[in-house]
Write a protein that holds these residues in place. Structure first.
Motif, PDB file in Angstrom:
ATOM      1  N   LEU A  89      20.323  70.217  85.401  1.00 29.33           N
ATOM      2  CA  LEU A  89      20.371  69.371  86.593  1.00 29.33           C
ATOM      3  C   LEU A  89      21.602  69.685  87.448  1.00 29.33           C
ATOM      4  O   LEU A  89      21.517  69.717  88.683  1.00 29.33           O
ATOM      5  CB  LEU A  89      20.362  67.900  86.191  1.00 29.33           C
ATOM      6  N   ASP A  90      22.743  69.920  86.799  1.00 23.18           N
ATOM      7  CA  ASP A  90      23.945  70.315  87.542  1.00 23.18           C
ATOM      8  C   ASP A  90      23.713  71.628  88.279  1.00 23.18           C
ATOM      9  O   ASP A  90      24.138  71.803  89.433  1.00 23.18           O
ATOM     10  CB  ASP A  90      25.137  70.463  86.588  1.00 23.18           C
ATOM     11  N   CYS A 120      20.856  72.833  89.330  1.00 20.70           N
ATOM     12  CA  CYS A 120      19.956  72.579  90.467  1.00 20.70           C
ATOM     13  C   CYS A 120      20.734  72.022  91.652  1.00 20.70           C
ATOM     14  O   CYS A 120      20.514  72.422  92.810  1.00 20.70           O
ATOM     15  CB  CYS A 120      18.853  71.605  90.056  1.00 20.70           C
ATOM     16  N   ARG A 121      21.646  71.118  91.374  1.00 24.20           N
ATOM     17  CA  ARG A 121      22.438  70.513  92.454  1.00 24.20           C
ATOM     18  C   ARG A 121      23.309  71.566  93.125  1.00 24.20           C
ATOM     19  O   ARG A 121      23.446  71.585  94.351  1.00 24.20           O
ATOM     20  CB  ARG A 121      23.299  69.378  91.893  1.00 24.20           C
ATOM     21  N   ARG A 122      23.884  72.474  92.353  1.00 23.73           N
ATOM     22  CA  ARG A 122      24.755  73.510  92.921  1.00 23.73           C
ATOM     23  C   ARG A 122      23.989  74.458  93.832  1.00 23.73           C
ATOM     24  O   ARG A 122      24.542  75.011  94.783  1.00 23.73           O
ATOM     25  CB  ARG A 122      25.414  74.322  91.799  1.00 23.73           C
ATOM     26  N   GLY A 181      21.115  73.669  95.424  1.00 18.52           N
ATOM     27  CA  GLY A 181      20.300  72.961  96.404  1.00 18.52           C
ATOM     28  C   GLY A 181      18.837  72.873  96.044  1.00 18.52           C
ATOM     29  O   GLY A 181      17.990  72.683  96.925  1.00 18.52           O
ATOM     30  N   ALA A 205      15.731  70.963  94.764  1.00 20.61           N
ATOM     31  CA  ALA A 205      15.371  69.541  94.732  1.00 20.61           C
ATOM     32  C   ALA A 205      14.730  69.168  93.401  1.00 20.61           C
ATOM     33  O   ALA A 205      13.837  69.870  92.908  1.00 20.61           O
ATOM     34  CB  ALA A 205      14.416  69.219  95.876  1.00 20.61           C
ATOM     35  N   SER A 250      23.433  61.816  84.071  1.00 14.82           N
ATOM     36  CA  SER A 250      22.799  62.906  84.821  1.00 14.82           C
ATOM     37  C   SER A 250      22.319  62.392  86.174  1.00 14.82           C
ATOM     38  O   SER A 250      22.013  61.213  86.343  1.00 14.82           O
ATOM     39  CB  SER A 250      21.619  63.467  84.026  1.00 14.82           C
ATOM     40  N   ASP A 251      22.266  63.305  87.144  1.00 16.93           N
ATOM     41  CA  ASP A 251      21.841  62.937  88.497  1.00 16.93           C
ATOM     42  C   ASP A 251      20.763  63.922  88.970  1.00 16.93           C
ATOM     43  O   ASP A 251      21.065  65.092  89.224  1.00 16.93           O
ATOM     44  CB  ASP A 251      23.040  62.974  89.439  1.00 16.93           C
TER      45      ASP A 251
END
Length: 243
Positions: free
Chosen positions: A181-182, A184-186, A188, A190, A210-211
């Motif tokens: 998940l981290d 994916c956030r780095r 971009g 979704a 987790s986000d």
């Protein structure tokens, strides 16, 4: 990094067995996966051991002890020992079913090749996905397993960027799922529109931190610990009958 919630689930199962059957004097020695065995073990006067034998140092120390033992580690460093572990095939099947039900056609597995339980989950997950007529991509670290946490997330980010999307990813356990998940956030990506992630262990703290919050398969660690204690009881009966 050991899955702490998994170990606590085992302990709860062991305690349940003890309370239902017979009073044991239980000694718990906490240590990390790579730690050497405590010095007192060589002179310990106990009557049985339930052990997660995760490294060769622990294995060698236990080989020298003449007491009944049960192994609850997938590492299987002493193959002759009685062994009880969670059903990795069932865990992988639940994860695959969850992602398939959400309509994904592309799938991937993010594991840790150092551990048998991760490799078994990977194999079973692949089989489930292939049986559904879909393809499954496997994460292979570009620089082996010698990565710190930040390097690991960057490596996962590079892998995720190259995946066909939308994709459903099973992570071998919740910590790896949080890293995915981290990553994916780095980059971009979704979540869950382009990548959906499911972990294993249902570690409340990791899943909530987790986000977005991480979905996770709940293994029956309580049953595993309970059955391991039951098996040790049986082994103790055989052991002391021979003496």
């Amino acid at each position: 990094r050991p899955p702490i919630s998994y170990a606590r689930g085992l302990l709860r199962g062991i305690v349940s067995y003890i309370r239902e059957h017979r009073p044991w004097s239980l000694y718990l020695s906490e240590h990390n996966r790579g730690d050497k065995p405590p010095g007192w073990l060589a002179h310990w006067n106990g009557h049985g051991i339930i052990a997660r034998i995760e490294n060769v140092f622990i294995a060698e120390a236990l080989r020298g002890l003449n007491v009944p033992m049960v192994d609850v580690s997938a590492a299987r460093l002493i193959p002759s020992l009685p062994w009880f572990e969670t059903d990795d095939g069932a865990i992988a099947h639940l994860a695959a079913e969850h992602l398939l039900e959400r309509g994904f056609k592309q799938f991937a597995f993010a594991g840790d090749e150092r551990f048998n339980w991760s490799n078994w989950r990977c194999e079973h997950f692949q089989n489930c996905i292939r049986a559904a007529g879909c393809s499954c991509f496997i994460y292979r670290p570009t620089r082996g397993s010698d990565l710190d946490d930040e390097e690991q997330v960057d490596d996962l980010a590079q892998w995720i960027t190259g995946l066909p999307k939308p994709a459903g990813i099973m992570s071998c356990y919740d910590f790896r799922g949080q890293q995915v998940l981290d990553a994916c956030r780095r980059t971009g990506v979704a979540v869950p529109e382009e990548v959906a992630v499911i972990g294993v262990d249902n570690d409340d703290m990791l899943c909530e931190l987790s986000d977005p919050p991480l979905s996770s398969v709940i293994p029956n660690t309580h049953r595993t610990g309970y059955e391991a204690a039951k098996l040790l009881d049986l082994e103790r009966g055989h052991f002391y009958k021979k003496m």
